[in-house]
Motif scaffolding. Structure first.
Motif, mmCIF file in Angstrom:
data_model
loop_
_atom_site.group_PDB
_atom_site.id
_atom_site.type_symbol
_atom_site.label_atom_id
_atom_site.label_comp_id
_atom_site.label_asym_id
_atom_site.label_seq_id
_atom_site.Cartn_x
_atom_site.Cartn_y
_atom_site.Cartn_z
ATOM 1 N N LYS A 166 16.318 -36.063 -33.556
ATOM 2 C CA LYS A 166 17.693 -36.694 -32.962
ATOM 3 C C LYS A 166 18.225 -36.142 -32.825
ATOM 4 O O LYS A 166 19.494 -35.600 -33.356
ATOM 5 C CB LYS A 166 17.726 -37.644 -33.776
ATOM 6 C CG LYS A 166 16.674 -38.958 -33.778
ATOM 7 C CD LYS A 166 17.276 -40.033 -34.672
ATOM 8 C CE LYS A 166 15.490 -41.324 -34.847
ATOM 9 N NZ LYS A 166 15.855 -42.703 -35.438
ATOM 10 N N ARG A 167 18.660 -36.115 -31.740
ATOM 11 C CA ARG A 167 20.096 -35.201 -31.193
ATOM 12 C C ARG A 167 21.216 -36.445 -29.813
ATOM 13 O O ARG A 167 20.380 -37.844 -29.467
ATOM 14 C CB ARG A 167 20.435 -34.467 -29.741
ATOM 15 C CG ARG A 167 19.436 -33.393 -30.390
ATOM 16 C CD ARG A 167 20.941 -32.753 -31.851
ATOM 17 N NE ARG A 167 20.640 -32.004 -31.003
ATOM 18 C CZ ARG A 167 21.186 -31.328 -30.363
ATOM 19 N NH1 ARG A 167 20.442 -30.016 -30.218
ATOM 20 N NH2 ARG A 167 22.068 -30.763 -29.512
ATOM 21 N N ARG A 168 22.150 -37.038 -30.330
ATOM 22 C CA ARG A 168 23.133 -37.923 -29.180
ATOM 23 C C ARG A 168 23.013 -37.296 -27.757
ATOM 24 O O ARG A 168 22.896 -36.391 -27.243
ATOM 25 C CB ARG A 168 24.211 -37.847 -29.375
ATOM 26 C CG ARG A 168 24.995 -39.168 -28.952
ATOM 27 C CD ARG A 168 26.424 -39.478 -29.265
ATOM 28 N NE ARG A 168 26.670 -39.718 -30.196
ATOM 29 C CZ ARG A 168 27.834 -40.142 -31.123
ATOM 30 N NH1 ARG A 168 28.478 -39.932 -30.345
ATOM 31 N NH2 ARG A 168 27.374 -40.357 -32.510
ATOM 32 N N VAL A 169 22.108 -38.056 -26.825
ATOM 33 C CA VAL A 169 21.705 -37.876 -25.776
ATOM 34 C C VAL A 169 22.736 -38.840 -24.966
ATOM 35 O O VAL A 169 22.314 -40.421 -24.690
ATOM 36 C CB VAL A 169 20.484 -37.918 -25.379
ATOM 37 C CG1 VAL A 169 19.856 -37.877 -23.663
ATOM 38 C CG2 VAL A 169 19.539 -36.957 -26.073
ATOM 39 N N ARG A 170 22.760 -38.260 -23.827
ATOM 40 C CA ARG A 170 23.677 -39.583 -22.270
ATOM 41 C C ARG A 170 22.296 -39.863 -22.039
ATOM 42 O O ARG A 170 21.915 -39.504 -21.240
ATOM 43 C CB ARG A 170 24.367 -38.795 -21.668
ATOM 44 C CG ARG A 170 25.851 -38.037 -22.095
ATOM 45 C CD ARG A 170 26.585 -38.001 -20.788
ATOM 46 N NE ARG A 170 27.368 -37.108 -21.120
ATOM 47 C CZ ARG A 170 28.031 -35.567 -21.622
ATOM 48 N NH1 ARG A 170 27.450 -34.935 -21.948
ATOM 49 N NH2 ARG A 170 29.191 -35.869 -22.155
ATOM 50 N N LEU A 171 21.642 -41.097 -22.407
ATOM 51 C CA LEU A 171 21.149 -41.668 -21.184
ATOM 52 C C LEU A 171 20.619 -41.582 -20.119
ATOM 53 O O LEU A 171 19.593 -41.650 -19.407
ATOM 54 C CB LEU A 171 20.898 -43.257 -21.382
ATOM 55 C CG LEU A 171 19.020 -44.220 -22.351
ATOM 56 C CD1 LEU A 171 18.226 -43.259 -22.067
ATOM 57 C CD2 LEU A 171 18.925 -45.390 -22.142
ATOM 58 N N LYS A 172 22.254 -42.280 -18.901
ATOM 59 C CA LYS A 172 21.253 -41.630 -17.537
ATOM 60 C C LYS A 172 21.314 -39.977 -17.334
ATOM 61 O O LYS A 172 20.257 -40.737 -16.418
ATOM 62 C CB LYS A 172 22.924 -41.955 -17.447
ATOM 63 C CG LYS A 172 23.125 -42.421 -15.731
ATOM 64 C CD LYS A 172 24.346 -42.866 -15.423
ATOM 65 C CE LYS A 172 24.571 -43.429 -14.294
ATOM 66 N NZ LYS A 172 23.603 -44.138 -13.150
#
Length: 480
Positions: A316-322
């Motif tokens: 898991k990584r922090r991802v900009r969903l847009k």
């Protein structure tokens, strides 16, 4: 077929015999007590009859019986003393000169069930050389008989009675056990043996459908067990056939995968050279092509892992969903001729903690299914709205809701039944259903869940819910 060392039928036969014998023992105890009581009462009644007969022969009350008569009476009663008491007057009828000390006195007028049972057991266990004095009322109680005699004849007759009861009990127990054994064997043991044999034969060769048990159609518990066993064997045989097909498919995929990786590696080298060209159109398309080739190579590496029903644990990584949704729409590559609108309704500030590559696969698979559903209606009215929308928001309970929705014709009922199962949940002819199966497995690996939501509008609406704490930042606009 394995050897059965101890058959249930044999155990049931023995248990039935023991149960009947136990019941006979419980009946025997009061029965032997009653036998002893009646035996003693008969002696007293005989003495009373002898006394009445002697009184009629000699009303004056002199010597009632002569020596020979006394001897005959004592012999008939097997006694040593016979007397009666009438109107508080005791009359000696007969007496043996060898009469000794009395060891036991039995008053028949004071007998109760407890005394009768304990007295009978005492006689059986200890009554051999003792002398007993038995007395009790006869008739209306105006006459009392008395007999002094050895306890041995009573014990002897009680043992004979016990022996007869034992033989009768054994006969009844054997007959009852055989009846129960025959009934249980016909209605229970044989069907169980048939089911056991069927399970053993089916286990030896589960792929052979001829070894599946045929239910007899009974409407009891055995019939239900037979039907359930047949259904289970059928499902297992089908599953084994599917597993065999999957194994064959996995072998074929592994061969294709080996050669496909070499082809993709060559294509990646060519695309790297194309990226060095100064053509603006090439520069615009090259990054997209490189990302697609990189993902294709990663997919080929994970094909065998999926064939083994194992997905890599998500990193898991922090991802900009847009931004991730933007790449998904680029990957889907909808042709302008299809007139399909791809709407990215995810807020710019919404971030989610997911494995970027795996979650990219989830959204790509869902979008490709939507594109195929919309392109399948190209021959219909051109005024139809063809749109794919991806939106997301953070719920009040902390969960992240991601919605992939299209305006297509929706899913037929047969596809809904096995929606997320590989090779059975395909909507279109020739499809494998792997896309949704892969999406569901990845979402579950992230601790979330995916489902086809009921919608009042036409089209398919898939909802992905990620656990609380997986999103950060602002939410998007409405996803309803």
């Amino acid at each position: 077929m394995p050897l059965v060392r101890r058959r249930i039928s044999t155990r049931l036969l023995l248990i039935t015999m023991l149960a009947v014998m136990l019941a006979e023992v419980l009946i025997f105890v009061p029965s032997i007590a009653n036998f002893r009581e009646e035996w003693l009462s008969a002696k007293i009644e005989t003495a009373a009859v002898a006394g009445l007969a002697s009184r009629q022969n000699n009303p004056q009350g002199d010597a009632v019986l002569g020596p020979d008569q006394e001897a005959s009476l004592l012999k008939a009663l097997d006694a040593k003393l016979v007397a009666i008491v009438e109107d508080d007057v005791s009359r000696l009828l007969a007496r043996d000169d060898t009469l000794d000390v009395v060891d036991l006195q039995i008053d028949l007028s004071r007998q109760n069930p407890f005394r009768m049972v304990t007295g009978a057991l005492n006689t059986l266990l200890s009554g051999d050389d003792r002398t007993m004095r038995v007395f009790g009322p006869v008739g209306d109680g105006s006459l009392v008989g008395e007999v002094v005699m050895s306890e041995y004849p009573l014990r002897r007759d009680m043992l004979i009675y016990s022996r007869n009861i034992l033989f009768l009990s054994l006969a009844i127990a054997s007959f009852a056990a055989l009846l129960v054994y025959g009934s249980i064997s016909a209605y229970l043991i044989r069907p169980i043996q048939a089911m056991t044999g069927s399970m053993i034969r089916f286990g030896e060769k589960p792929a052979d459908v001829s070894r599946i048990i045929r239910p007899t159609g009974r409407d009891d518990e055995i019939g239900v067990a037979e039907a359930e066993l047949a259904a289970m064997q059928t499902r297992l045989a089908d599953t084994l056939r599917e597993q065999r097909h999957l194994a064959d498919l996995g072998l074929a995929v592994s061969k294709i995968n080996h050669d496909l990786r070499n082809i993709l590696a060559s294509a990646q080298m060519i695309s790297d050279r194309l990226a060095t060209l100064n053509d603006p159109r090439v520069q615009r398309v090259a990054p997209m092509l490189l990302r697609s080739l990189d993902r294709a190579l990663n997919y080929t590496q994970s094909v065998l892992a999926y064939g083994s029903a194992v997905e890599n644990a998500p990193v898991k990584r922090r991802v900009r969903l847009k931004q991730l949704v933007k790449h998904v729409f680029e990957m889907v590559a909808v042709s302008p001729e299809s007139k399909i609108d791809c709407v990215n309704a995810v807020g710019g500030g919404l971030e989610v903690e997911v494995d970027p590559d795996q979650f990219h696969r989830v959204l790509v698979n869902l979008c490709r299914n939507a594109v195929q559903a919309l392109e399948g209606n190209e021959a219909e009215e051109p005024s139809l709205v063809r749109r794919i929308t991806i939106a997301a928001r953070q719920e009040a309970d902390g969960e992240t809701l991601i919605v992939v929705e299209d305006t297509g014709p929706g899913l037929p009922e047969r596809a809904r039944e096995n929606l997320f199962k590989a090779f059975t949940g395909s909507v279109r002819s020739g499809g494998t259903g792997l896309g949704l199966a892969i999406a569901a497995e990845i979402v579950e690996a992230h601790g979330g869940r995916i489902a086809l939501a009921d919608s009042a509008t036409p089209g398919a609406r898939f909802e992905i819910r990620l656990p609380a704490g997986s999103s950060h930042g602002a939410t998007a606009g409405p996803v309803d």
